[in-house]
Design a protein around this motif. Structure first.
Motif, PDB file in Angstrom:
ATOM      1  N   SER A  48       0.847  -1.187   0.000  1.00 23.24           N
ATOM      2  CA  SER A  48       0.000   0.000   0.000  1.00 23.24           C
ATOM      3  C   SER A  48       0.885   1.240   0.000  1.00 23.24           C
ATOM      4  CB  SER A  48      -0.907  -0.009   1.236  1.00 23.24           C
ATOM      5  OG  SER A  48      -1.693   1.162   1.282  1.00 23.24           O
ATOM      6  N   GLY A  49       0.637   2.176  -0.926  1.00 20.04           N
ATOM      7  CA  GLY A  49       1.456   3.369  -0.960  1.00 20.04           C
ATOM      8  C   GLY A  49       1.206   4.210  -2.186  1.00 20.04           C
ATOM      9  N   ASP A  50       2.071   5.189  -2.370  1.00 22.20           N
ATOM     10  CA  ASP A  50       2.002   6.118  -3.491  1.00 22.20           C
ATOM     11  C   ASP A  50       3.018   5.668  -4.534  1.00 22.20           C
ATOM     12  OD1 ASP A  50       2.506   8.415  -5.193  1.00 22.20           O
ATOM     13  OD2 ASP A  50       1.387   9.593  -3.710  1.00 22.20           O
ATOM     14  N   ARG A  51       2.529   5.274  -5.722  1.00 21.06           N
ATOM     15  CA  ARG A  51       3.415   4.725  -6.734  1.00 21.06           C
ATOM     16  C   ARG A  51       4.482   5.730  -7.157  1.00 21.06           C
ATOM     17  NH1 ARG A  51       3.819   0.820 -10.609  1.00 21.06           N
ATOM     18  NH2 ARG A  51       4.878   1.470 -12.530  1.00 21.06           N
ATOM     19  N   ASN A  52       4.112   6.978  -7.365  1.00 21.57           N
ATOM     20  CA  ASN A  52       5.078   7.981  -7.818  1.00 21.57           C
ATOM     21  C   ASN A  52       6.207   8.161  -6.799  1.00 21.57           C
ATOM     22  OD1 ASN A  52       3.629   8.466 -10.175  1.00 21.57           O
ATOM     23  ND2 ASN A  52       2.369  10.061  -9.212  1.00 21.57           N
ATOM     24  N   LEU A  53       5.831   8.194  -5.500  1.00 22.97           N
ATOM     25  CA  LEU A  53       6.860   8.350  -4.469  1.00 22.97           C
ATOM     26  C   LEU A  53       7.754   7.118  -4.403  1.00 22.97           C
ATOM     27  CD1 LEU A  53       4.915  10.082  -1.543  1.00 22.97           C
ATOM     28  CD2 LEU A  53       6.602  11.103  -3.074  1.00 22.97           C
ATOM     29  N   LEU A  54       7.181   5.936  -4.568  1.00 25.87           N
ATOM     30  CA  LEU A  54       7.991   4.718  -4.527  1.00 25.87           C
ATOM     31  C   LEU A  54       8.925   4.648  -5.729  1.00 25.87           C
ATOM     32  CD1 LEU A  54       5.366   2.100  -3.282  1.00 25.87           C
ATOM     33  CD2 LEU A  54       7.217   3.174  -1.987  1.00 25.87           C
ATOM     34  N   VAL A  55       8.469   5.106  -6.888  1.00 25.77           N
ATOM     35  CA  VAL A  55       9.352   5.176  -8.057  1.00 25.77           C
ATOM     36  C   VAL A  55      10.525   6.107  -7.766  1.00 25.77           C
ATOM     37  CG1 VAL A  55       9.527   5.982 -10.437  1.00 25.77           C
ATOM     38  CG2 VAL A  55       7.596   4.549  -9.749  1.00 25.77           C
ATOM     39  N   GLN A  56      10.230   7.251  -7.148  1.00 26.72           N
ATOM     40  CA  GLN A  56      11.294   8.200  -6.823  1.00 26.72           C
ATOM     41  C   GLN A  56      12.251   7.594  -5.804  1.00 26.72           C
ATOM     42  OE1 GLN A  56       9.831  12.005  -5.559  1.00 26.72           O
ATOM     43  NE2 GLN A  56      11.814  13.010  -5.857  1.00 26.72           N
ATOM     44  N   LEU A  57      11.722   6.854  -4.835  1.00 23.75           N
ATOM     45  CA  LEU A  57      12.559   6.233  -3.803  1.00 23.75           C
ATOM     46  C   LEU A  57      13.556   5.264  -4.422  1.00 23.75           C
ATOM     47  CD1 LEU A  57      11.313   4.783  -0.425  1.00 23.75           C
ATOM     48  CD2 LEU A  57      12.796   3.422  -1.869  1.00 23.75           C
TER      49      LEU A  57
END
Length: 443
Positions: free
Chosen positions: A333-342
């Motif tokens: 569960s999370g924000d895909r855009n933020l995880l891509v950036q991470l």
């Protein structure tokens, strides 16, 4: 229990109990000897009176009348009775068989497991000795009872004090546990928490109020600093963006190759500055809670496979090998855009710092319902003493800052991980570095 026994409160309670037991023993000793001496004095007065009566009969009518009077007393008085001894000059003794000391006055005959005998000896005329005495039965019974009572009393005092010490220590440890929970949350960066004041007592409440006021001031100051930093970054990003557009338009009118190269270099530098400000803004938004974080079901396996495929050519160009070990069909569960950036930041850091010939791995596995993922490399790594420090903004292993980068990559990774309630850790890869994230729930 072992922890309770090591607390200062319990030691103080036991010390107070031992001190109270010692003082009680001193008081008991005064009481014991006072009562015993009083009983002995009363018994001696009784013996002295009996001796005076017998001496009066002896002085009036001689030794025969003395013996006659003692015999009447022995026959008339039931046991327990007074003890009488008349010893002739020849050494023959009548009545009670007691060895008389050959001196006038008081003496005490000690006996094991039986009451002592207190004896008054008088030298008569013609070499006769008279002994009048009695068993100190009252003292004997009192001593036994007092010793028994003293053992029970001291045992009870120590036991009750130990129980009281345990209860006091338990209450103290309960307060200390609340302090530890509070301090742990503050240590993790949560400045909104406050030290509990309920049930602290008047001795600890002022300390809690002082700490809470201090935290309020720190939180206000940090908010001011964060707001100022974000404002500066936001205000500078706009004119820098305009400057970049101006340089881009300028390159269209430059005919010389050297001028075009300089303009493109200036644009690259501006891109780096803009990226730094963007990272600062993103970190500020994430840590302040103002950034909106979506709670979608992100297909983490597909996301990491796509990133590994995208960065494989970049790693190959840098003389490195990038491979992936990814468990399929893992969602979080999370924000895909933020995880891509991470994960993009992690891969960029690995490619930039691992060096030529390094191996870079993207991994994802599921353990006990949690998703464990991250990036590892076989480069120079980060010393253990510096790993925690590297998660802070603008911290770099290159102290001279001669290499590219702003030092915000891992700090941004930490902020994104925190908003996703993921545990972030840096580990040695022997050689190299492992950046590992644990998402507590996976689907």
């Amino acid at each position: 229990m072992p922890r309770l026994l090591r607390t200062a409160q319990f030691r103080y309670a036991v010390g107070a109990a031992l001190l109270f037991a010692f003082l009680s023993s001193i008081l008991g000793a005064f009481l014991y000897y006072g009562v015993r001496d009083g009983m002995e004095h009363q018994l001696k007065e009784y013996i002295r009176t009996e001796t005076s009566h017998l001496m009066g009969d002896y002085q009036d009518q001689g030794i025969d009348e003395l013996v006659h009077d003692i015999r009447e007393r022995v026959e008339r008085t039931p046991s327990p009775r007074m003890l009488y001894v008349v010893e002739a000059p020849t050494g023959r003794r009548i009545f009670d068989r007691i060895d008389l000391p050959k001196q006038d006055g008081w003496s005490r005959i000690m006996r094991d497991d039986r009451p002592d005998i207190i004896l008054n000896t008088v030298l008569l005329e013609d070499g006769y000795w008279l002994g009048v005495g009695a068993e100190a039965r009252g003292q004997y019974e009192f001593s036994r009872a007092f010793r028994h009572f003293l053992i029970l009393a001291m045992g009870g005092i120590v036991l009750l004090s130990a129980v009281a010490g345990l209860l006091i220590s338990q209450r103290f440890l309960a307060r200390l546990k609340r302090f530890n929970i509070f301090a742990a949350r503050v240590g993790e960066g949560d400045l909104s928490v406050r030290m509990p004041t309920e049930g602290m007592g008047e001795d600890l409440r002022p300390l809690a109020d002082t700490v809470n006021r201090m935290l309020e001031q720190i939180e206000i100051l940090l908010d001011d600093v964060r707001h100022t930093s974000v404002s500066i970054a936001h205000d500078l990003r706009t004119p820098l963006g305009h400057l970049r557009q101006t340089l881009e338009s300028l390159t269209a009118y430059q005919s010389g190759a050297e001028a075009r190269i300089k303009c493109e270099k200036a644009i690259a530098e501006l891109d780096s500055i803009l990226a730094t400000f963007s990272s600062l803004l993103k970190i500020g938004e994430l840590e302040s809670g103002s950034a909106k974080v979506r709670a979608d079901h992100v297909k983490l396996s597909e996301l990491l496979e796509a990133l590994a495929e995208a960065y494989a050519p970049v790693a190959e160009e840098a003389g490195q090998v990038l491979f992936a070990h990814i468990t399929p069909s893992v969602k979080v569960s999370g924000d895909r855009n933020l995880l891509v950036q991470l994960f993009s930041n992690l891969l960029e850091n690995a490619v930039r710092h691992a060096g030529a010939g390094a191996e870079i791995e993207v991994f994802l596995r599921r353990e006990a319902g949690a998703a464990i993922c991250g990036v590892s490399d076989s480069g120079p790594g980060i010393p253990r003493a510096s790993q925690v420090d590297m998660l802070k903004p603008f911290r770099r292993m290159d102290a001279s800052r001669s290499t590219r980068g702003s030092g915000l990559g891992l700090s941004l990774v930490r902020s994104i991980a925190a908003r996703h309630e993921a545990e972030l850790s840096l580990k040695n890869n022997a050689p190299g570095l492992v950046v590992e994230l644990i998402f507590p729930k996976s689907y």
